[in-house]
Design an enzyme around this catalytic site. Structure first.
Site, PDB file in Angstrom:
ATOM      1  CE  LYS A  52      49.913  37.132  40.211  1.00  0.00           C
ATOM      2  NZ  LYS A  52      49.946  37.388  38.753  1.00  0.00           N
ATOM      3  CD  GLN A  96      48.151  39.529  36.395  1.00  0.00           C
ATOM      4  OE1 GLN A  96      49.082  39.436  37.188  1.00  0.00           O
ATOM      5  NE2 GLN A  96      47.363  38.514  36.109  1.00  0.00           N
ATOM      6  CG  ASP A 119      54.961  36.239  35.150  1.00  0.00           C
ATOM      7  OD1 ASP A 119      54.348  35.501  35.939  1.00  0.00           O
ATOM      8  OD2 ASP A 119      54.565  37.368  34.807  1.00  0.00           O
TER       9      ASP A 119
HETATM   10  N1  GUN Z   1      47.788  36.240  33.962  1.00  0.00           N
HETATM   11  C1  GUN Z   1      47.316  35.015  34.317  1.00  0.00           C
HETATM   12  N2  GUN Z   1      48.286  34.290  34.906  1.00  0.00           N
HETATM   13  C2  GUN Z   1      49.394  35.059  34.927  1.00  0.00           C
HETATM   14  C3  GUN Z   1      50.718  34.868  35.417  1.00  0.00           C
HETATM   15  O1  GUN Z   1      51.083  33.806  35.934  1.00  0.00           O
HETATM   16  N3  GUN Z   1      51.561  35.915  35.262  1.00  0.00           N
HETATM   17  C4  GUN Z   1      51.185  37.071  34.668  1.00  0.00           C
HETATM   18  N4  GUN Z   1      52.097  38.037  34.536  1.00  0.00           N
HETATM   19  N5  GUN Z   1      49.985  37.287  34.198  1.00  0.00           N
HETATM   20  C5  GUN Z   1      49.082  36.288  34.332  1.00  0.00           C
END
Ligand code: GUN
Length: 290
Positions: A52, A96, A119
């Site tokens: 990311k 995350q 998110d």
């Molecule tokens: N863990 C797996 N997918 C995601 C996501 O889209 N966002 C976040 N914050 N954690 C994740």
């Protein structure tokens, strides 16, 4: 043999749109900023967080990667979120998931400013999705799946869609997006307690697999010609590879591809779309802040 739905290619199209949008924002003196918070050392999460941050760098989005210790307290994580809420250089905040067990994730998500919740996990954004209010943030993975389905030219209106998995990250928002006006699918959400899951899945013109179990969806779950979207990214041990593992989806790819009409691969399907939609959401947050 199923048509391959190329997530890498569609993600490139989304990212090309992002480049244009970022240039427009920069002309107005705005540099979009994303903070990615990782609590602990989960190896898969480290990979996601790094990709990311790297994608932000490639696009010219300002990013901060904040790594907190595995034994961080709830207060420490909350303090980080509150600081980022107040930081004018940061338009999007992502913590995350999953955090270590001592962390109450729901409280962390609620502490994020909904206008920075790229998110789409904050209750305000969940409500906006259910209300079909376009001012909210849609979770990146299901948003990416919808974009892939559109790019593949799959008709969703009136179609039987089955979503396997009911998580807040994928299953539930995916179901809401598929049933929303404009998409107009007839949606069934199946999960670990669903009776005769294979029979329910066989009804699907469009099957979205988000269970987190390697190769769980097999050929006998599939209606001939169905579209299959595989959200799973599972690490399975494989001594023959350099890393000692290989990635596989929630779908038994070979046997399902022989029966499906179209299918996403793993890797190179939904994964790249998730990051691309995160970039889109960060740009949307930066626009909203101006
Ligand atoms: N863990 C797996 N997918 C995601 C996501 O889209 N966002 C976040 N914050 N954690 C994740």
């Amino acid at each position: 043999m199923a048509e391959l739905i190329d997530g890498k290619k569609v993600a490139e199209e989304v990212l090309a749109e992002c480049v244009q949008e970022i240039a427009e924002l920069k002309e107005r003196g705005i540099v979009p900023g994303l903070a990615v918070v990782l609590v602990g050392e989960d190896p898969a999460s480290q990979v996601y967080v790094n990709s990311k941050a790297r994608k932000c760098g490639e696009l010219g989005i300002y990013s901060e990667k904040i790594v907190l210790a595995e034994d961080s307290t709830q207060e420490e994580v909350l303090a980080t979120v509150r600081r980022l809420n107040e930081d004018p250089a940061i338009h999007g905040i992502l913590v995350q998931s999953p955090p270590p067990p001592q962390i109450n994730e729901e409280e962390i998500v609620r502490a994020i400013d909904p206008a920075k919740d790229v998110d789409g996990f904050h209750p305000e954004n969940v409500a906006k999705l259910a209300l079909e209010d376009p001012s909210g943030f849609v979770p990146c993975t299901p948003a990416g799946c919808m974009r892939l389905i559109k790019a593949a030219g799959v008709e969703t209106s009136g179609a039987e869609a089955v979503v396997v998995g009911r998580s807040m990250i994928v299953g539930k928002p995916m179901a809401l997006l598929l049933m929303a006006r404009g998409s107009d699918a007839t949606v069934t959400v199946a999960h670990s307690r669903t009776r005769d899951l294979a029979a329910v899945c066989r009804r699907a013109d469009l099957l979205v697999a988000a269970v987190g179990i390697p190769e769980f969806i097999q050929a006998d779950f599939i209606k001939e010609g169905a579209t299959v979207i595989d959200v799973g990214i599972n690490r399975v041990e494989d001594a023959s590879t350099k890393r000692g593992y290989r990635l596989c989806g929630d779908v038994a790819y070979e046997e399902v591809a022989a029966k499906a009409g179209a299918i996403t691969p793993v890797p190179g399907g939904v994964g790249p779309m998730t990051i691309a939609m995160l970039m889109k959401n960060t740009i949307k947050a930066a626009r909203g802040a101006s």
